[in-house]
Design an enzyme around this catalytic site. Structure first.
Site, PDB file in Angstrom:
ATOM      1  N   ARG A  99      -8.065 104.697 -32.253  1.00  0.00           N
ATOM      2  CA  ARG A  99      -8.095 103.290 -32.688  1.00  0.00           C
ATOM      3  C   ARG A  99      -9.446 102.694 -32.315  1.00  0.00           C
ATOM      4  O   ARG A  99      -9.811 102.623 -31.151  1.00  0.00           O
ATOM      5  CB  ARG A  99      -6.969 102.469 -32.063  1.00  0.00           C
ATOM      6  CG  ARG A  99      -7.045 101.000 -32.506  1.00  0.00           C
ATOM      7  CD  ARG A  99      -5.754 100.228 -32.327  1.00  0.00           C
ATOM      8  NE  ARG A  99      -5.487  99.878 -30.943  1.00  0.00           N
ATOM      9  CZ  ARG A  99      -4.542  98.997 -30.571  1.00  0.00           C
ATOM     10  NH1 ARG A  99      -3.796  98.383 -31.489  1.00  0.00           N
ATOM     11  NH2 ARG A  99      -4.325  98.748 -29.295  1.00  0.00           N
ATOM     12  N   ASP A 148      -1.243  94.466 -22.370  1.00  0.00           N
ATOM     13  CA  ASP A 148      -2.592  94.659 -22.881  1.00  0.00           C
ATOM     14  C   ASP A 148      -3.072  93.327 -23.428  1.00  0.00           C
ATOM     15  O   ASP A 148      -2.446  92.294 -23.201  1.00  0.00           O
ATOM     16  CB  ASP A 148      -2.659  95.791 -23.906  1.00  0.00           C
ATOM     17  CG  ASP A 148      -1.948  95.477 -25.212  1.00  0.00           C
ATOM     18  OD1 ASP A 148      -1.447  94.341 -25.381  1.00  0.00           O
ATOM     19  OD2 ASP A 148      -1.894  96.369 -26.081  1.00  0.00           O
TER      20      ASP A 148
END
Length: 532
Positions: free
Chosen positions: A165, A446
């Site tokens: 990613r 996160d």
């Protein structure tokens, strides 16, 4: 003296170090330069378009389906296809590109490891470069790690499939500039991972696979299509060699899924329900709409109407086009206490059973301790089928814009607001200290979850919302709670850890981005200025 690479276009602002010397070779920098020069102006124009569209929403407009693209939505077409090693993706684990994490994730009982340069990584120069080295070594199969006690970690014979990613289009790589401006972090991540790994990946029957985050429009997807096609042509590769899964994690993008699939049809293999960023985007996109304010984040679960509609629409859209429909993140962390752990597993099972019933082809977890439980659920439901592409949801009533935009019921509580403050401050402190993935209160936090925490409070202040106890949420109330919760954090962590950390800077940043008149678009942008 700063070590410079000989490049007519790019300037490198930091010494390369050992990792940079391995990764930023002359040929790799030449390719990176080509991408930056060719595609940065388009990326910049797309970011400006985001601002123009957001101004319309701020003035009272709402996102919606696009009638001008009905010909795409109403015609029969499918994506180019899905490689054999991406057909089965029942469980995917995600995490930063740190060396031990990469090994443990690839060895877990999962089909895919999404190695993350984005929300779970604080992108210091060293960590970004070391991450590229770690992924290169993982692709080669040579990656090892020895901890302080002498324990050696290495890959098992048949590791999970690797997907990289890259950073979102909005994130800069400040250590490399073009025309005195920081280059796009997304191009830096893509160029280096592709360049160093494409040959080894293809040689072992896999390929250069990517996850694309934070997309807000089909035009942004089309830009990635151009980048992929240009790259394939430059390296004499067949069209469709590069494959991508795109996260539907912004509110504007959910209305353009057919268009996104169409404009990436040569390269895309699926869409993913990036649920936490999606909730954050709902708040951010509709921040000026007092009738669309969400409750405590603990109340905003996938069984709520607007999120369930999002999941079902994504599945129906993807499967109609032959693309995979991936479920969202289970952020829970297993507990060593048996009673608490059973509660965690029951919550995870309920969430993943809903995804299986809806027709998702696979899902995400944040901790390998959840892998066996979730894999068993999907394996029992799918049997011998690698995925659920046959689940077309053709009998569903059309999902409407009103359903996708409707806020959910739930309470705004003092406890929820205080929890938001504690989570956001501790996450920001960890992030600016170089750690982008933090276990807090039983969840793996996160950037996305921290964004929900701080934007919720901003919106409650903005619209003078009332807590369950009758208190109106004001800037003064927030600052009072922030001061009190800083004491709670200090007591929990101890004076030594608190004083050695960067909690004062984190609290200052939290206060600023929660009280400024205009909502700060991403906390990682001002946070990046504090990242050493």
């Amino acid at each position: 003296m700063i070590q410079q690479i000989i490049s007519e276009e790019l300037a490198f602002r930091r010494p390369l170090g050992e990792a940079g010397t391995q990764i930023l070779t002359d040929s790799a920098v030449e390719f990176l330069t080509d991408l930056v020069v060719r595609f940065t102006p388009q990326r910049d124009a797309l970011l400006a378009e985001r601002q123009r569209i957001q101004a319309d929403y701020d003035a009272g407009g709402l996102p919606g389906f696009i009638s001008e693209t009905d010909s795409i939505k109403n015609s029969a077409w499918k994506i180019r296809g899905i490689p054999a090693d991406l057909q089965r993706r029942r469980v995917e684990i995600t995490g930063p590109v740190e060396r031990k994490m990469v090994i443990n994730a690839l060895n877990a009982n999962v089909d895919v490891f999404m190695a993350d340069f984005e929300d779970s990584l604080a992108p210091s120069w060293e960590k970004v470069l070391e991450g590229q080295v770690n992924l290169r070594d993982a692709v080669k199969g040579t990656i090892t790690y020895r901890n302080e006690a002498g324990k050696v970690y290495q890959l098992k014979p048949d590791p999970a499939v690797l997907i990289c990613r890259v950073r979102g289009l909005h994130l800069p790589e400040k250590h490399v500039t073009w025309r005195n401006e920081a280059i796009p972090g997304s191009l830096f991540d893509f160029a280096l991972y592709f360049f160093h790994n494409v040959d080894a990946l293809l040689a072992k029957g896999s390929g250069p696979y990517f996850y694309l985050p934070k997309t807000q429009s089909w035009q942004e997807a089309a830009l990635w299509g151009e980048i992929f096609s240009y790259t394939e042509d430059r390296f004499d590769l067949p069209r469709g060699t590069i494959k991508a899964t795109l996260l539907i994690e912004t509110l504007p993008a959910v209305f353009q899924m057919d268009e996104i699939l169409y404009h990436l049809r040569d390269h895309i293999v699926g869409l993913n329900c990036g649920r936490w960023d999606y909730i954050f985007s709902y708040i951010k996109t509709l921040k000026n709409h007092p009738d669309r304010v969400l409750p405590d984040r603990q109340s905003v679960t996938m069984d709520k109407g607007f999120l369930d509609a999002y999941s079902r629409l994504l599945i129906r859209t993807c499967h109609r086009r032959g693309a995979l429909a991936m479920g969202g993140m289970a952020a829970f962390i297993p507990s060593k206490e048996s009673e608490r752990n059973e509660w965690v597993l029951n919550r995870v099972r309920a969430d993943k059973e809903r995804e299986v019933r809806n027709g998702h082809d696979g899902t995400w977890i944040a901790h390998p301790g959840l892998a066996d439980t979730v894999m068993a659920l999907f394996s029992e439901a799918l049997g011998e089928r690698p995925n659920q592409l046959d689940v077309l949801r053709g009998e569903d009533a059309p999902v409407t814009a009103a359903q996708l935009l409707a806020p959910c019921e739930g309470e705004r509580t003092e406890e929820g607001m205080r929890a938001n403050i504690r989570v956001a401050v501790q996450y920001i402190e960890a992030w600016i200290s170089g750690n982008g993935c933090v276990p807090l209160y039983g969840l793996m936090e996160d950037a996305a979850t921290a964004e929900i925490a701080r934007t919720s409070i901003w919106q409650w202040i903005r619209h003078g919302k009332t807590l369950q106890n009758g208190e109106v949420v004001t800037e003064a109330l927030f600052r009072q709670m922030l001061a009190e919760e800083m004491q709670v954090i200090q007591q929990k962590l101890g004076d030594s850890r608190f004083c050695q950390g960067r909690f004062s800077e984190a609290a200052d940043l939290m206060a600023r981005i929660t009280t400024e008149p205009e909502l700060v678009e991403f906390l990682t942008l001002p946070g990046y200025q504090l990242l050493r």
